[in-house]
Design a protein around this motif. Structure first.
Motif, mmCIF file in Angstrom:
data_model
loop_
_atom_site.group_PDB
_atom_site.id
_atom_site.type_symbol
_atom_site.label_atom_id
_atom_site.label_comp_id
_atom_site.label_asym_id
_atom_site.label_seq_id
_atom_site.Cartn_x
_atom_site.Cartn_y
_atom_site.Cartn_z
ATOM 1 N N ILE A 1 60.633 7.292 113.357
ATOM 2 C CA ILE A 1 60.395 5.872 113.648
ATOM 3 C C ILE A 1 60.354 5.054 112.362
ATOM 4 O O ILE A 1 60.951 3.974 112.276
ATOM 5 C CB ILE A 1 59.103 5.692 114.474
ATOM 6 C CG1 ILE A 1 59.314 6.217 115.899
ATOM 7 C CG2 ILE A 1 58.648 4.234 114.484
ATOM 8 C CD1 ILE A 1 58.033 6.322 116.720
ATOM 9 N N LYS A 2 59.670 5.551 111.345
ATOM 10 C CA LYS A 2 59.601 4.830 110.062
ATOM 11 C C LYS A 2 60.992 4.658 109.463
ATOM 12 O O LYS A 2 61.321 3.594 108.920
ATOM 13 C CB LYS A 2 58.685 5.562 109.087
ATOM 14 C CG LYS A 2 57.222 5.426 109.437
ATOM 15 C CD LYS A 2 56.355 6.233 108.501
ATOM 16 C CE LYS A 2 54.912 6.215 108.981
ATOM 17 N NZ LYS A 2 54.058 7.138 108.266
ATOM 18 N N GLU A 3 61.807 5.695 109.553
ATOM 19 C CA GLU A 3 63.176 5.601 109.035
ATOM 20 C C GLU A 3 63.994 4.592 109.836
ATOM 21 O O GLU A 3 64.757 3.819 109.267
ATOM 22 C CB GLU A 3 63.851 6.976 109.054
ATOM 23 C CG GLU A 3 63.383 7.891 107.947
ATOM 24 C CD GLU A 3 63.688 7.316 106.567
ATOM 25 O OE1 GLU A 3 64.871 7.057 106.259
ATOM 26 O OE2 GLU A 3 62.734 7.125 105.794
ATOM 27 N N VAL A 4 63.839 4.609 111.147
ATOM 28 C CA VAL A 4 64.567 3.658 111.994
ATOM 29 C C VAL A 4 64.165 2.226 111.644
ATOM 30 O O VAL A 4 65.023 1.356 111.465
ATOM 31 C CB VAL A 4 64.318 3.957 113.495
ATOM 32 C CG1 VAL A 4 64.814 2.818 114.372
ATOM 33 C CG2 VAL A 4 64.983 5.265 113.893
ATOM 34 N N ILE A 5 62.875 1.986 111.520
ATOM 35 C CA ILE A 5 62.404 0.632 111.175
ATOM 36 C C ILE A 5 62.951 0.218 109.807
ATOM 37 O O ILE A 5 63.414 -0.913 109.633
ATOM 38 C CB ILE A 5 60.869 0.559 111.208
ATOM 39 C CG1 ILE A 5 60.368 0.692 112.648
ATOM 40 C CG2 ILE A 5 60.365 -0.750 110.585
ATOM 41 C CD1 ILE A 5 58.870 0.883 112.769
ATOM 42 N N ARG A 6 62.931 1.146 108.861
ATOM 43 C CA ARG A 6 63.470 0.853 107.527
ATOM 44 C C ARG A 6 64.946 0.452 107.630
ATOM 45 O O ARG A 6 65.383 -0.528 107.023
ATOM 46 C CB ARG A 6 63.290 2.060 106.610
ATOM 47 C CG ARG A 6 63.647 1.802 105.166
ATOM 48 C CD ARG A 6 63.326 3.012 104.285
ATOM 49 N NE ARG A 6 64.144 4.168 104.581
ATOM 50 C CZ ARG A 6 65.389 4.342 104.149
ATOM 51 N NH1 ARG A 6 65.964 3.411 103.408
ATOM 52 N NH2 ARG A 6 66.065 5.427 104.451
ATOM 53 N N HIS A 7 65.700 1.186 108.432
ATOM 54 C CA HIS A 7 67.116 0.855 108.610
ATOM 55 C C HIS A 7 67.283 -0.484 109.326
ATOM 56 O O HIS A 7 68.155 -1.275 108.975
ATOM 57 C CB HIS A 7 67.841 1.963 109.390
ATOM 58 C CG HIS A 7 68.071 3.199 108.587
ATOM 59 N ND1 HIS A 7 67.832 4.450 109.068
ATOM 60 C CD2 HIS A 7 68.505 3.375 107.321
ATOM 61 C CE1 HIS A 7 68.109 5.341 108.141
ATOM 62 N NE2 HIS A 7 68.513 4.720 107.070
ATOM 63 N N HIS A 8 66.448 -0.735 110.327
ATOM 64 C CA HIS A 8 66.541 -2.014 111.045
ATOM 65 C C HIS A 8 66.213 -3.176 110.114
ATOM 66 O O HIS A 8 66.853 -4.236 110.194
ATOM 67 C CB HIS A 8 65.616 -2.016 112.255
ATOM 68 C CG HIS A 8 66.110 -1.160 113.384
ATOM 69 N ND1 HIS A 8 65.472 -1.110 114.592
ATOM 70 C CD2 HIS A 8 67.165 -0.315 113.488
ATOM 71 C CE1 HIS A 8 66.119 -0.291 115.388
ATOM 72 N NE2 HIS A 8 67.148 0.216 114.739
ATOM 73 N N GLU A 9 65.243 -2.996 109.237
ATOM 74 C CA GLU A 9 64.914 -4.053 108.266
ATOM 75 C C GLU A 9 66.089 -4.304 107.329
ATOM 76 O O GLU A 9 66.414 -5.458 107.023
ATOM 77 C CB GLU A 9 63.667 -3.670 107.473
ATOM 78 C CG GLU A 9 62.397 -3.733 108.287
ATOM 79 C CD GLU A 9 61.172 -3.167 107.579
ATOM 80 O OE1 GLU A 9 60.069 -3.486 108.028
ATOM 81 O OE2 GLU A 9 61.322 -2.416 106.594
ATOM 82 N N ALA A 10 66.742 -3.228 106.899
ATOM 83 C CA ALA A 10 67.902 -3.379 106.011
ATOM 84 C C ALA A 10 69.049 -4.098 106.725
ATOM 85 O O ALA A 10 69.698 -4.978 106.152
ATOM 86 C CB ALA A 10 68.358 -2.015 105.501
ATOM 87 N N ILE A 11 69.273 -3.732 107.980
ATOM 88 C CA ILE A 11 70.330 -4.390 108.759
ATOM 89 C C ILE A 11 69.997 -5.862 108.948
ATOM 90 O O ILE A 11 70.861 -6.735 108.798
ATOM 91 C CB ILE A 11 70.525 -3.680 110.120
ATOM 92 C CG1 ILE A 11 71.129 -2.281 109.911
ATOM 93 C CG2 ILE A 11 71.418 -4.506 111.039
ATOM 94 C CD1 ILE A 11 71.069 -1.398 111.154
ATOM 95 N N ALA A 12 68.728 -6.146 109.265
ATOM 96 C CA ALA A 12 68.313 -7.542 109.439
ATOM 97 C C ALA A 12 68.520 -8.330 108.147
ATOM 98 O O ALA A 12 68.994 -9.469 108.175
ATOM 99 C CB ALA A 12 66.849 -7.610 109.880
ATOM 100 N N ALA A 13 68.174 -7.725 107.022
ATOM 101 C CA ALA A 13 68.348 -8.402 105.730
ATOM 102 C C ALA A 13 69.831 -8.667 105.460
ATOM 103 O O ALA A 13 70.188 -9.737 104.953
ATOM 104 C CB ALA A 13 67.736 -7.570 104.612
ATOM 105 N N GLU A 14 70.694 -7.715 105.813
ATOM 106 C CA GLU A 14 72.141 -7.895 105.623
ATOM 107 C C GLU A 14 72.679 -9.040 106.474
ATOM 108 O O GLU A 14 73.609 -9.720 106.090
ATOM 109 C CB GLU A 14 72.894 -6.621 106.002
ATOM 110 C CG GLU A 14 72.725 -5.472 105.044
ATOM 111 C CD GLU A 14 73.367 -4.193 105.567
ATOM 112 O OE1 GLU A 14 74.159 -4.257 106.541
ATOM 113 O OE2 GLU A 14 73.071 -3.124 105.009
#
Length: 106
Positions: free
Chosen positions: A84-97
């Motif tokens: 879950i932490k990894e998924v959230i980290r990836h979602h934050e990166a995608i959102a930032a992009e």
């Protein structure tokens, strides 16, 4: 010297473990492929990267499945929390992009 029968049995167990590890890697890759698409949708619709109610549901479900499979539910929960932490980290990166929200601004 190891008994050939024991050596053969050990080899079969290790082969099975290797096969399971390979399957786990492929399943995790597919899981992250799917969650990446979720992240893209969340970014597109300006949704927050984290979904606490979904995470709670997943943890409860995984704990129940672990217990049914005679696996330590605490271990299963720790494993899912890592994912879950990894998924959230990836979602934050995608959102930032995509210029979307981040957990800090949600």
């Amino acid at each position: 010297m190891i008994d050939p029968k024991v050596k053969d049995q050990l080899s079969r167990y290790r082969q099975s473990i290797d096969n399971i590890d390979a399957a786990l890697v492929h399943m995790l890759a597919e899981r992250f492929r799917c969650t990446k698409e979720v992240g893209v949708l969340k970014a597109h619709y300006d949704l927050p990267p984290a979904d606490p109610s979904r995470e709670e549901y997943q943890i409860e479900r995984l704990r129940r499945l672990a217990k049914d499979a005679e696996l330590d539910p605490d271990f299963a929960e720790k494993f899912l929390n890592f994912i879950i932490k990894e998924v959230i980290r990836h979602h934050e990166a995608i959102a930032a992009e995509h210029g979307g929200v981040t957990e800090k601004t949600a």
